[in-house]
Design a protein around this motif. Structure first.
Motif, PDB file in Angstrom:
ATOM      1  N   THR A  36      51.235  57.860  57.264  1.00  0.00           N
ATOM      2  CA  THR A  36      52.396  57.201  56.258  1.00  0.00           C
ATOM      3  C   THR A  36      52.501  58.667  55.143  1.00  0.00           C
ATOM      4  O   THR A  36      50.921  59.414  54.824  1.00  0.00           O
ATOM      5  N   ILE A  37      53.228  59.091  54.986  1.00  0.00           N
ATOM      6  CA  ILE A  37      53.472  59.784  53.644  1.00  0.00           C
ATOM      7  C   ILE A  37      51.864  60.242  52.718  1.00  0.00           C
ATOM      8  O   ILE A  37      51.213  61.036  52.139  1.00  0.00           O
ATOM      9  N   HIS A  38      51.825  58.286  51.536  1.00  0.00           N
ATOM     10  CA  HIS A  38      51.499  58.605  50.850  1.00  0.00           C
ATOM     11  C   HIS A  38      49.294  58.600  51.023  1.00  0.00           C
ATOM     12  O   HIS A  38      48.847  59.236  51.119  1.00  0.00           O
ATOM     13  N   ARG A  39      49.097  58.089  52.466  1.00  0.00           N
ATOM     14  CA  ARG A  39      47.887  58.501  53.377  1.00  0.00           C
ATOM     15  C   ARG A  39      47.499  59.749  53.823  1.00  0.00           C
ATOM     16  O   ARG A  39      46.794  59.976  53.513  1.00  0.00           O
ATOM     17  N   ALA A  40      48.878  60.225  54.299  1.00  0.00           N
ATOM     18  CA  ALA A  40      48.111  61.851  54.577  1.00  0.00           C
ATOM     19  C   ALA A  40      48.068  62.798  53.323  1.00  0.00           C
ATOM     20  O   ALA A  40      47.584  63.495  53.298  1.00  0.00           O
ATOM     21  N   ALA A  41      48.769  62.635  52.056  1.00  0.00           N
ATOM     22  CA  ALA A  41      49.170  62.907  50.738  1.00  0.00           C
ATOM     23  C   ALA A  41      47.355  62.773  50.678  1.00  0.00           C
ATOM     24  O   ALA A  41      46.103  63.859  49.976  1.00  0.00           O
ATOM     25  N   ARG A  42      46.949  61.093  50.566  1.00  0.00           N
ATOM     26  CA  ARG A  42      45.153  61.463  49.992  1.00  0.00           C
ATOM     27  C   ARG A  42      44.398  61.841  51.283  1.00  0.00           C
ATOM     28  O   ARG A  42      42.629  62.279  50.893  1.00  0.00           O
ATOM     29  N   LEU A  43      44.466  62.111  52.429  1.00  0.00           N
ATOM     30  CA  LEU A  43      43.832  62.626  53.540  1.00  0.00           C
ATOM     31  C   LEU A  43      43.296  63.943  53.032  1.00  0.00           C
ATOM     32  O   LEU A  43      41.913  64.118  53.393  1.00  0.00           O
ATOM     33  N   VAL A  44      44.568  64.606  53.436  1.00  0.00           N
ATOM     34  CA  VAL A  44      43.970  66.033  52.096  1.00  0.00           C
ATOM     35  C   VAL A  44      43.649  66.744  51.427  1.00  0.00           C
ATOM     36  O   VAL A  44      43.723  67.433  51.180  1.00  0.00           O
ATOM     37  N   GLY A  45      44.098  65.495  50.557  1.00  0.00           N
ATOM     38  CA  GLY A  45      43.829  65.886  48.624  1.00  0.00           C
ATOM     39  C   GLY A  45      44.969  66.761  48.363  1.00  0.00           C
ATOM     40  O   GLY A  45      44.836  67.574  47.341  1.00  0.00           O
ATOM     41  N   LEU A  46      46.515  66.127  48.951  1.00  0.00           N
ATOM     42  CA  LEU A  46      47.683  66.983  48.600  1.00  0.00           C
ATOM     43  C   LEU A  46      48.769  66.532  47.215  1.00  0.00           C
ATOM     44  O   LEU A  46      48.503  64.804  47.435  1.00  0.00           O
ATOM     45  N   PRO A  47      49.219  66.367  46.587  1.00  0.00           N
ATOM     46  CA  PRO A  47      49.831  65.600  45.819  1.00  0.00           C
ATOM     47  C   PRO A  47      51.356  65.452  46.995  1.00  0.00           C
ATOM     48  O   PRO A  47      51.767  66.012  47.731  1.00  0.00           O
ATOM     49  N   VAL A  48      51.200  64.001  46.380  1.00  0.00           N
ATOM     50  CA  VAL A  48      52.703  63.701  47.608  1.00  0.00           C
ATOM     51  C   VAL A  48      54.293  63.843  47.565  1.00  0.00           C
ATOM     52  O   VAL A  48      54.522  64.229  48.911  1.00  0.00           O
ATOM     53  N   HIS A  49      54.539  64.908  46.605  1.00  0.00           N
ATOM     54  CA  HIS A  49      54.992  65.594  46.157  1.00  0.00           C
ATOM     55  C   HIS A  49      55.574  66.722  47.366  1.00  0.00           C
ATOM     56  O   HIS A  49      56.652  67.099  48.306  1.00  0.00           O
ATOM     57  N   GLU A  50      54.236  67.839  46.999  1.00  0.00           N
ATOM     58  CA  GLU A  50      54.043  68.287  48.741  1.00  0.00           C
ATOM     59  C   GLU A  50      54.493  68.567  49.403  1.00  0.00           C
ATOM     60  O   GLU A  50      54.589  68.869  50.597  1.00  0.00           O
ATOM     61  N   ILE A  51      53.841  67.003  49.963  1.00  0.00           N
ATOM     62  CA  ILE A  51      54.073  66.628  51.879  1.00  0.00           C
ATOM     63  C   ILE A  51      55.781  66.214  51.769  1.00  0.00           C
ATOM     64  O   ILE A  51      56.487  66.693  52.688  1.00  0.00           O
ATOM     65  N   THR A  52      56.637  65.529  50.697  1.00  0.00           N
ATOM     66  CA  THR A  52      57.422  65.305  50.346  1.00  0.00           C
ATOM     67  C   THR A  52      58.539  66.891  50.436  1.00  0.00           C
ATOM     68  O   THR A  52      59.749  66.387  51.675  1.00  0.00           O
ATOM     69  N   THR A  53      57.750  67.662  50.419  1.00  0.00           N
ATOM     70  CA  THR A  53      58.835  69.197  49.512  1.00  0.00           C
ATOM     71  C   THR A  53      58.563  69.422  51.595  1.00  0.00           C
ATOM     72  O   THR A  53      59.764  70.158  51.815  1.00  0.00           O
ATOM     73  N   ALA A  54      57.968  69.391  51.865  1.00  0.00           N
ATOM     74  CA  ALA A  54      57.321  69.905  53.776  1.00  0.00           C
ATOM     75  C   ALA A  54      58.006  68.875  54.116  1.00  0.00           C
ATOM     76  O   ALA A  54      58.785  69.937  55.345  1.00  0.00           O
ATOM     77  N   ILE A  55      57.976  67.798  54.236  1.00  0.00           N
ATOM     78  CA  ILE A  55      59.513  67.580  54.924  1.00  0.00           C
ATOM     79  C   ILE A  55      60.758  67.900  54.571  1.00  0.00           C
ATOM     80  O   ILE A  55      61.053  67.835  55.259  1.00  0.00           O
ATOM     81  N   SER A  56      60.971  67.779  53.258  1.00  0.00           N
ATOM     82  CA  SER A  56      62.788  68.314  53.611  1.00  0.00           C
ATOM     83  C   SER A  56      62.876  69.999  53.237  1.00  0.00           C
ATOM     84  O   SER A  56      64.452  69.643  54.378  1.00  0.00           O
ATOM     85  N   ASN A  57      61.592  70.034  53.861  1.00  0.00           N
ATOM     86  CA  ASN A  57      62.361  71.535  54.405  1.00  0.00           C
ATOM     87  C   ASN A  57      62.197  72.275  55.496  1.00  0.00           C
ATOM     88  O   ASN A  57      62.450  73.354  55.889  1.00  0.00           O
ATOM     89  N   GLY A  58      61.878  71.412  56.358  1.00  0.00           N
ATOM     90  CA  GLY A  58      61.916  71.347  57.530  1.00  0.00           C
ATOM     91  C   GLY A  58      60.549  71.257  58.006  1.00  0.00           C
ATOM     92  O   GLY A  58      59.900  72.292  59.316  1.00  0.00           O
TER      93      GLY A  58
END
Length: 66
Positions: free
Chosen positions: A18-40
């Motif tokens: 999940t997005i939240h788990r992925a962010a915690r796994l790699v040590g990034l803020p959730v907004h960086e993961i969601t931004t990467a999803i938004s821009n493709g």
């Protein structure tokens, strides 16, 4: 044992987080993961109503290969 936020697709043999788990796994803020999803940059998969990313795509993103 199942870790919350983790899914496995036996058909494609992909590990999905999940997005939240992925962010915690790699040590990034959730907004960086969601931004990467938004821009493709990261592809999103829906599993049981949860938005997920594959482990392979996530690692490529962290390494800067995507």
């Amino acid at each position: 044992m199942t870790i919350p936020g983790t899914f496995y697709n036996h058909g494609t043999q992909n590990e999905l987080y999940t997005i939240h788990r992925a962010a915690r796994l790699v040590g990034l803020p959730v907004h960086e993961i969601t931004t990467a999803i938004s821009n493709g940059t990261l592809a999103v998969n829906e599993v049981s109503g949860c938005k997920c990313v594959t482990l392979a795509d996530l690692m490529d993103f962290v390494r800067g290969e995507k």
